[in-house]
Design a protein around this motif. Structure first.
Motif, PDB file in Angstrom:
ATOM      1  N   GLU A  38       0.823  -1.205   0.000  1.00 35.16           N
ATOM      2  CA  GLU A  38       0.000   0.000   0.000  1.00 35.16           C
ATOM      3  C   GLU A  38       0.864   1.264   0.000  1.00 35.16           C
ATOM      4  N   VAL A  39       1.965   1.234   0.765  1.00 39.63           N
ATOM      5  CA  VAL A  39       2.859   2.394   0.796  1.00 39.63           C
ATOM      6  C   VAL A  39       3.509   2.588  -0.566  1.00 39.63           C
ATOM      7  N   ALA A  40       3.850   1.473  -1.236  1.00 38.09           N
ATOM      8  CA  ALA A  40       4.389   1.578  -2.597  1.00 38.09           C
ATOM      9  C   ALA A  40       3.347   2.167  -3.539  1.00 38.09           C
ATOM     10  N   GLY A  41       2.081   1.760  -3.379  1.00 35.60           N
ATOM     11  CA  GLY A  41       1.013   2.319  -4.199  1.00 35.60           C
ATOM     12  C   GLY A  41       0.841   3.811  -3.969  1.00 35.60           C
ATOM     13  N   GLY A  51       9.108  -3.299   5.849  1.00 41.56           N
ATOM     14  CA  GLY A  51       7.870  -3.172   5.092  1.00 41.56           C
ATOM     15  C   GLY A  51       6.766  -4.152   5.407  1.00 41.56           C
ATOM     16  N   ILE A  52       7.075  -5.279   6.071  1.00 39.05           N
ATOM     17  CA  ILE A  52       6.054  -6.289   6.361  1.00 39.05           C
ATOM     18  C   ILE A  52       5.444  -5.998   7.722  1.00 39.05           C
ATOM     19  N   GLY A  53       4.130  -6.038   7.802  1.00 39.17           N
ATOM     20  CA  GLY A  53       3.428  -5.796   9.048  1.00 39.17           C
ATOM     21  C   GLY A  53       2.566  -6.980   9.450  1.00 39.17           C
ATOM     22  N   ASN A  54       1.567  -6.712  10.261  1.00 41.54           N
ATOM     23  CA  ASN A  54       0.747  -7.776  10.828  1.00 41.54           C
ATOM     24  C   ASN A  54      -0.040  -8.541   9.770  1.00 41.54           C
ATOM     25  N   ALA A  55      -0.649  -7.831   8.838  1.00 42.08           N
ATOM     26  CA  ALA A  55      -1.515  -8.486   7.857  1.00 42.08           C
ATOM     27  C   ALA A  55      -0.718  -9.379   6.908  1.00 42.08           C
ATOM     28  N   TYR A  56       0.307  -8.823   6.277  1.00 42.72           N
ATOM     29  CA  TYR A  56       1.038  -9.609   5.286  1.00 42.72           C
ATOM     30  C   TYR A  56       1.897 -10.696   5.923  1.00 42.72           C
ATOM     31  N   SER A  57       2.322 -10.537   7.173  1.00 47.99           N
ATOM     32  CA  SER A  57       3.030 -11.637   7.825  1.00 47.99           C
ATOM     33  C   SER A  57       2.095 -12.820   8.028  1.00 47.99           C
ATOM     34  N   ASP A  58       0.824 -12.568   8.379  1.00 49.01           N
ATOM     35  CA  ASP A  58      -0.155 -13.659   8.447  1.00 49.01           C
ATOM     36  C   ASP A  58      -0.291 -14.359   7.103  1.00 49.01           C
ATOM     37  N   ALA A  71       0.435  -8.401  -4.248  1.00 49.60           N
ATOM     38  CA  ALA A  71      -0.174  -7.213  -3.648  1.00 49.60           C
ATOM     39  C   ALA A  71       0.356  -5.932  -4.280  1.00 49.60           C
ATOM     40  N   LEU A  72       1.640  -5.910  -4.621  1.00 49.55           N
ATOM     41  CA  LEU A  72       2.220  -4.746  -5.299  1.00 49.55           C
ATOM     42  C   LEU A  72       1.548  -4.519  -6.653  1.00 49.55           C
ATOM     43  N   GLN A  73       1.330  -5.590  -7.388  1.00 46.85           N
ATOM     44  CA  GLN A  73       0.675  -5.473  -8.696  1.00 46.85           C
ATOM     45  C   GLN A  73      -0.748  -4.953  -8.538  1.00 46.85           C
ATOM     46  N   GLU A  74      -1.443  -5.453  -7.514  1.00 44.31           N
ATOM     47  CA  GLU A  74      -2.823  -5.016  -7.287  1.00 44.31           C
ATOM     48  C   GLU A  74      -2.889  -3.551  -6.861  1.00 44.31           C
ATOM     49  N   ALA A  75      -1.882  -3.099  -6.106  1.00 49.49           N
ATOM     50  CA  ALA A  75      -1.887  -1.719  -5.607  1.00 49.49           C
ATOM     51  C   ALA A  75      -1.451  -0.712  -6.659  1.00 49.49           C
ATOM     52  N   HIS A  76      -0.706  -1.169  -7.660  1.00 49.91           N
ATOM     53  CA  HIS A  76      -0.149  -0.251  -8.654  1.00 49.91           C
ATOM     54  C   HIS A  76      -1.272   0.471  -9.409  1.00 49.91           C
ATOM     55  N   LYS A 104      -6.568  -4.185  -0.533  1.00 48.60           N
ATOM     56  CA  LYS A 104      -5.805  -5.008   0.405  1.00 48.60           C
ATOM     57  C   LYS A 104      -6.701  -6.034   1.083  1.00 48.60           C
ATOM     58  N   ARG A 105      -7.827  -5.587   1.636  1.00 44.52           N
ATOM     59  CA  ARG A 105      -8.712  -6.495   2.362  1.00 44.52           C
ATOM     60  C   ARG A 105      -9.247  -7.612   1.472  1.00 44.52           C
ATOM     61  N   SER A 106      -9.552  -7.295   0.229  1.00 46.56           N
ATOM     62  CA  SER A 106     -10.202  -8.264  -0.652  1.00 46.56           C
ATOM     63  C   SER A 106      -9.307  -9.446  -1.007  1.00 46.56           C
ATOM     64  N   HIS A 107      -7.984  -9.300  -0.833  1.00 44.68           N
ATOM     65  CA  HIS A 107      -7.065 -10.370  -1.223  1.00 44.68           C
ATOM     66  C   HIS A 107      -6.508 -11.147  -0.038  1.00 44.68           C
ATOM     67  N   MET A 108      -6.989 -10.851   1.171  1.00 41.33           N
ATOM     68  CA  MET A 108      -6.521 -11.578   2.339  1.00 41.33           C
ATOM     69  C   MET A 108      -7.181 -12.955   2.427  1.00 41.33           C
ATOM     70  N   ARG A 109      -6.370 -13.985   2.675  1.00 38.27           N
ATOM     71  CA  ARG A 109      -6.896 -15.347   2.802  1.00 38.27           C
ATOM     72  C   ARG A 109      -7.181 -15.726   4.254  1.00 38.27           C
ATOM     73  N   VAL A 110      -6.316 -15.289   5.174  1.00 40.17           N
ATOM     74  CA  VAL A 110      -6.546 -15.599   6.585  1.00 40.17           C
ATOM     75  C   VAL A 110      -6.624 -14.345   7.451  1.00 40.17           C
ATOM     76  N   HIS A 111      -5.837 -13.341   7.144  1.00 40.63           N
ATOM     77  CA  HIS A 111      -5.837 -12.152   7.993  1.00 40.63           C
ATOM     78  C   HIS A 111      -7.208 -11.474   7.951  1.00 40.63           C
ATOM     79  N   GLY A 112      -7.756 -11.219   9.140  1.00 42.26           N
ATOM     80  CA  GLY A 112      -9.075 -10.612   9.234  1.00 42.26           C
ATOM     81  C   GLY A 112     -10.208 -11.548   8.863  1.00 42.26           C
ATOM     82  N   ARG A 113      -9.926 -12.862   8.762  1.00 39.47           N
ATOM     83  CA  ARG A 113     -10.937 -13.835   8.320  1.00 39.47           C
ATOM     84  C   ARG A 113     -11.292 -14.830   9.418  1.00 39.47           C
ATOM     85  N   THR A 114     -11.151 -14.451  10.665  1.00 40.90           N
ATOM     86  CA  THR A 114     -11.448 -15.356  11.773  1.00 40.90           C
ATOM     87  C   THR A 114     -12.852 -15.946  11.637  1.00 40.90           C
ATOM     88  N   GLY A 115     -12.949 -17.265  11.765  1.00 39.95           N
ATOM     89  CA  GLY A 115     -14.243 -17.947  11.688  1.00 39.95           C
ATOM     90  C   GLY A 115     -14.662 -18.347  10.290  1.00 39.95           C
TER      91      GLY A 115
END
Length: 289
Positions: free
Chosen positions: A6-9, A176-183, A219-224, A235-246
């Motif tokens: 996102e910061v690169a975008g 550059g890696i944070g909580n979401a992308y490390s998950d 993610a870089l390609q999607e943000a460009h 960002k949210r739409s491409h998460m597989r586990v982060h923010g997907r509890t349950g």
């Protein structure tokens, strides 16, 4: 929190909009956001934007020998307009932390740095060199720098007794890696977030290296080319586990689980990452080993 993609975008977007424009006004609205006093922020006014660069999660607007550097922290974002207001803002009011106005051949431009919530973490620096910012000076290698290869990652992991989740998030280790992308990276590599870094064998290191580049690269390609108001949803739409509890893991169908901490949480898939073992939530019990 915005991370590397996102910061690169944002960096690419601001470069396209502001390169060659003159800074006409800088307003610092938050009492706490400005971390430097020399040079004064007013010294930016009248200077022309010569470049926009990313350093980890920092963005630097370079203007004729001075740089306006910002870090958006947990709840910060930018608001961009081609119809900026001339109103002088009052200190300490609203969500705007800083406002910059520009004038160029394409017309006027305006940039607001905003921060929601009560816990303020956004930081702004006006410096002669971005590396004068302590957080930038302390950054580890960028995952997309030429020198970051699998041997570099192996060396980083092999010397650390830290859990791999925390290590990936440490900006002094890898930038550059944070909580979401490390998950997301650990899920793609099929590694437990609580695995001890130095215990990973060479095959696991290779999987982790590949996952870092595949997850962040996609993610870089999607943000460009995305405008700031589109990046969060992308960002949210491409998460597989982060923010997907349950929800169901898209790989194996198991239920995505969560471990909560005081100020954050991580998500993982037991089948993909922990051989079916459920990691205990720290709020109610000790971690399972």
């Amino acid at each position: 929190m915005p991370e590397l993609p996102e910061v690169a975008g944002l960096t690419a977007f601001l470069g396209k909009q502001l390169l060659g424009a003159a800074v006409t006004r800088v307003q610092i609205v938050s009492f706490a956001v400005l971390k430097t006093a020399d040079p004064p922020f007013s010294g930016l006014e009248g200077r022309v934007v010569t470049g926009v660069r990313r350093f980890g999660k920092f963005v630097s607007l370079d203007a004729d020998g001075l740089s306006f550097v910002f870090h958006l922290a947990r709840a910060g974002w930018i608001r961009f307009t081609d119809a900026p207001s001339d109103i002088r803002l009052k200190m300490g009011q609203g969500h705007i932390a800083a406002r910059l106005s520009f004038s160029g051949t394409a017309g006027p431009r305006g940039l607001d740095l905003t921060e929601a919530g009560t816990k303020k973490g956004m930081a702004v620096y006006v410096v002669r060199d971005p590396h004068d910012v302590p957080g930038i000076a302390a950054l580890g290698p960028d995952p997309f720098s030429p020198g970051f290869d699998v041997d570099t990652l192996a060396g980083i992991l092999g010397s650390s007794p830290q859990q791999v989740k925390g290590l990936l998030r440490s900006q002094s280790v890898i930038a550059g890696i944070g909580n979401a992308y490390s998950d997301e990276i650990l899920h793609a590599a099929k590694i437990s977030p609580f695995a001890i870094a130095k215990t990973l064998d060479r095959d696991a290191v290779q999987l982790l290296y590949d996952a870092i580049h595949s997850i962040l690269g996609t993610a870089l390609q999607e943000a460009h080319g995305k405008a700031p108001n589109e990046l969060k949803d992308t960002k949210r739409s491409h998460m597989r586990v982060h923010g997907r509890t349950g929800e169901a893991c898209p790989v194996c169908g198991d239920t995505v689980r969560e471990v909560s901490f005081a100020n954050t949480a991580l998500q993982y898939c037991p089948t993909c990452q922990t051989k079916g073992k459920i990691l205990a939530d720290r709020r109610t019990s000790r971690f399972l080993k």
